[in-house]
Structure formats: C-alpha cells, structure tokens
Design a protein around this motif. Structure first.
Motif, mmCIF file in Angstrom:
data_model
loop_
_atom_site.group_PDB
_atom_site.id
_atom_site.type_symbol
_atom_site.label_atom_id
_atom_site.label_comp_id
_atom_site.label_asym_id
_atom_site.label_seq_id
_atom_site.Cartn_x
_atom_site.Cartn_y
_atom_site.Cartn_z
ATOM 1 N N ASN A 253 0.862 -1.165 0.000
ATOM 2 C CA ASN A 253 0.000 0.000 0.000
ATOM 3 C C ASN A 253 0.907 1.225 0.000
ATOM 4 N N VAL A 254 0.497 2.298 -0.673
ATOM 5 C CA VAL A 254 1.368 3.473 -0.759
ATOM 6 C C VAL A 254 1.717 4.024 0.622
ATOM 7 N N ILE A 255 0.819 3.902 1.594
ATOM 8 C CA ILE A 255 1.127 4.389 2.931
ATOM 9 C C ILE A 255 2.272 3.587 3.536
ATOM 10 N N ARG A 256 2.218 2.274 3.366
ATOM 11 C CA ARG A 256 3.319 1.445 3.874
ATOM 12 C C ARG A 256 4.613 1.740 3.131
ATOM 13 N N VAL A 257 4.534 1.922 1.820
ATOM 14 C CA VAL A 257 5.722 2.219 1.033
ATOM 15 C C VAL A 257 6.367 3.524 1.503
ATOM 16 N N LEU A 258 5.552 4.558 1.721
ATOM 17 C CA LEU A 258 6.079 5.852 2.174
ATOM 18 C C LEU A 258 6.672 5.751 3.577
ATOM 19 N N GLU A 259 6.005 5.035 4.460
ATOM 20 C CA GLU A 259 6.552 4.837 5.802
ATOM 21 C C GLU A 259 7.931 4.195 5.732
ATOM 22 N N HIS A 260 8.050 3.177 4.873
ATOM 23 C CA HIS A 260 9.294 2.421 4.766
ATOM 24 C C HIS A 260 10.397 3.246 4.114
ATOM 25 N N GLU A 261 10.071 3.962 3.041
ATOM 26 C CA GLU A 261 11.091 4.685 2.285
ATOM 27 C C GLU A 261 11.542 5.955 2.992
ATOM 28 N N ARG A 262 10.613 6.655 3.624
ATOM 29 C CA ARG A 262 10.934 7.972 4.184
ATOM 30 C C ARG A 262 11.041 7.972 5.708
ATOM 31 N N GLY A 263 10.777 6.825 6.329
ATOM 32 C CA GLY A 263 10.887 6.763 7.765
ATOM 33 C C GLY A 263 9.918 7.678 8.481
ATOM 34 N N CYS A 264 8.731 7.857 7.924
ATOM 35 C CA CYS A 264 7.749 8.780 8.498
ATOM 36 C C CYS A 264 6.658 8.014 9.233
ATOM 37 N N THR A 265 5.825 8.744 9.945
ATOM 38 C CA THR A 265 4.695 8.146 10.645
ATOM 39 C C THR A 265 3.583 7.808 9.660
ATOM 40 N N THR A 266 2.622 7.025 10.139
ATOM 41 C CA THR A 266 1.470 6.696 9.297
ATOM 42 C C THR A 266 0.705 7.953 8.912
ATOM 43 N N GLY A 267 0.509 8.854 9.861
ATOM 44 C CA GLY A 267 -0.204 10.092 9.558
ATOM 45 C C GLY A 267 0.509 10.932 8.530
#
Length: 374
Positions: A253-267
């Motif tokens: 899911n793009v949210i999981r991908v962004l969390e993984h790539e950018r080290g950011c929170t779910t929000g």
C-alpha cells in the motif's frame, strides 16, 4: 515531504487511520438501472462459481454493479453489466489467487496459472482449464467482449490483462520475500496491478466507438489514462488501508511504502499520499482541458469517461462494504472536499511519472477552478 504541514497535522491529530475528505472535482453520476446491473452481476457470480463460496459471498455484497454503473452512467447497459461482471472476476483473481491464496506467495506458480487464464482470454475455445471456474467465467467474459468490441479493442483488452497479470506476479515476489518496494517501483507497478488499464477499452465499448490508434496512443492521451490510474489506485490505497493493515497479513500500500522509504509516521505518509493524488488529479484536469480543445467527439467522450472512472472509484470506495468493513468500522469520509490539499504545478519526485508534467504547455497552467466543477 510532498504534503503541506497543515494537512499532516490534521491527520496526526485525529489518528493514523483517519482518511480526510478527498478532493473530488468531477461531479457524480450513475446509470438509472444500477440496481438491476448489480443484481445481474450477483447472479452471474453464483452461476459461474467465481471464487470460493466464502469469497463469492463477500464479493456479491460489495455493490460492484453500482461501481460499473458510475463508470459508464450513460453507457450501454449490456456493456456496463459486462464491466461489472469483469470487475467482480478481477477481484476473484486478486483476492482468491493473489492475496488470500497460496499462489500469492509463489510467483512462479502464480505466473503459470495466470498464463493459462491469459490463453483463455485470447482464445476462449481453447480446451484447457476445464475444471477451473475462473477459466469458465473468463470464457464468458471474453466472448461477450468480442461481441461488443472491434478486433483491435479485444486485442488491447488482452494486452492490458497481460500487464495486470505481470504486475500481480511482481507483487507476489515481494509478498513471498516480505519486502517493500521503492516508491518509484511501486508507482510503476500500481499503474497496472490496480487493473485500471484493463477497464479502459470498455470505456469505448460502452459508448459504441473505437478511438483512432494514433489518437489513443498519443503520449498525452496515454498519459491522461495513466494519471487516472494513479489517482484511482492511490484513492484505493487510502480507503483500503484500514482493512489491509488490520488484517495481519502482508500487504502493499502506498502508505506502507512511504513509511518504509521515508521513515515517516502513518499520519505523515497518509497526508503525503493525499497530496500526491491531489497534484496528479490537478494535472489530469489541466491536461484534459488542453486535449479537449483540439479533440473530436470520440476523444472528448473518452476523456470524460476517464474522469467518470475517477469519480466512480471515489463514490464506491467510501460506500462499499469492501472498504467500510462494518465489523471493524473504517474511519472513512462520508463526503468529499471541494479543494485540493496540494495546488503545486511542480512534478512529483517520482521519476517514473515525472514526464507527465512536460506534456502540458506552460501557457495552460491556469487555475483548475476555471475549468472544473466543485
């Protein structure tokens, strides 16, 4: 981050599962016989035994006929019913084979199974997979496609199905390895594994025309279709995130991908994804306006249908039992926003789609509100 700070803070304040009202500039519409189409698809699913009884029981409650009726609100009823049946079949493959079945973790075996189905789509009379209910359902779909399509449209439908099959095998590779792809790779895969491109030939069939090949394959027209796919699949990721991440199973899911790539929170990832879809949707609307100014009636109809497809996905996504998950209610919006969260005209930092922004002449970068309905 691509998202404005204010949106990021709003999401974080409400909770990581909260999906804000999404920007929806295309007005809603639905075919008047949507209820009959929905009922017909349920009967078809049971007649062809699409998926396991448990899976089929879920699929027939998800109002897929309403989704199809929103995609082609003034289209041919037979084609809308065909589209509805086809979308349900795609979910039978995606849910049954790819996400919930053992094949979804074995890309080699999945590839072999899908190649057999692809041959059925190409030649429905091929004497193979005679004990496979998905194959028999696909035979019916393929013959009905041939009854409404030109040979070239049928070939494009098969080619798009092949692209979809390749992309879900790619996803199975990551599922089997437990890995998360880069945002760039995920974006490319998502243009196809959402099965949006397989629907595009039916947009023409639903209105009884066939676009000229040079017109349809013009880089800007092709990009408009890809932009629609991006917005539809990003919206799908946003609206299905609650269901997917609470299942306990591997998911992409793009949210999981962004969390993984950018080290950011779910929000933060959620706010970034919303901003990305808003920026691409703004570009789609500007490009569509530019193309319509020089298009004939068939291309204008096709471009309108792309917008309908986007809005249909939004309306269905916030209302279907597929995503609202009443046993574990998803915090989905019940309305839409009249404004985007991101109004930048700059290209997103995703190389695989960066060229989209070069296809629109600089002189057409006027305000979106001048050419779209709120």
């Amino acid at each position: 981050m691509d998202s404005p700070h204010g949106v990021e803070m709003e999401v974080a304040a409400v909770g990581p599962d909260f999906i804000p009202a999404l920007w929806a500039p295309v007005p809603p519409a639905i075919h008047p016989r949507y209820a009959d189409i929905n009922a017909a698809t349920a009967r078809w699913a049971h007649a062809y035994k699409v998926g396991s009884p448990q899976l089929r029981g879920r699929l027939v409650t998800q109002d897929i006929g309403l989704f199809a009726a929103r995609i082609l609100p003034d289209g041919d009823e037979d084609v809308i019913t065909l589209l509805s049946d086809f979308v349900l079949w795609l979910f039978g493959v995606d849910d049954g084979h790819c996400e919930e079945g053992a094949l979804g973790r074995n890309p080699g075996e999945l590839n072999a199974a899908l190649h057999g189905l692809l041959r059925i789509a190409q030649q429905p009379g091929t004497p193979m997979l005679v004990d496979d209910s998905l194959a028999w359902a696909l035979r019916d779909l393929s013959r009905r496609i041939e009854g409404h399509a030109t040979p070239a449209q049928t070939a494009r439908w098969v080619d798009a199905l092949r692209e979809y099959f390749w992309s879900v095998v790619w996803e199975a590779h990551h599922r089997s390895a437990g890995t998360v792809p880069s945002l760039n790779d995920y974006t490319l895969m998502r243009l196809y594994d959402g099965a949006t491109t397989v629907v595009l030939p039916l947009l023409e069939m639903g209105h009884g025309y066939a676009l000229d090949a040079d017109e349809r394959d013009h880089p800007a027209v092709r990009a408009a279709g890809e932009m629609a796919s991006f917005v539809i699949t990003w919206d799908n990721d946003l609206l299905s995130h609650h269901k997917e991440h609470r299942s306990g199973d591997y998911y992409l899911n793009v949210i999981r991908v962004l969390e993984h790539e950018r080290g950011c929170t779910t929000g933060q990832a959620l706010a970034t994804a919303v901003a990305q879809r808003d920026r691409v949707l703004r570009l789609f609307l500007r490009l569509r306006t530019h193309l319509e100014a020089q298009a004939g009636p068939e291309l204008r109809q096709y471009l309108e249908s792309l917008g309908r497809f986007i809005r249909a996905s939004q309306d269905w996504g916030i209302s279907s039992l597929r995503y609202t998950t009443p046993d574990d209610p998803a915090p989905l919006p019940s309305t839409f926003s009249s404004r985007p969260t991101d109004d930048s005209d700059d290209a997103l930092d995703i190389p695989v789609i960066a060229e989209w922004w070069s296809l629109l002449p600089a002189a057409t970068h006027e305000s979106v509100s001048a050419c779209t309905a709120p």
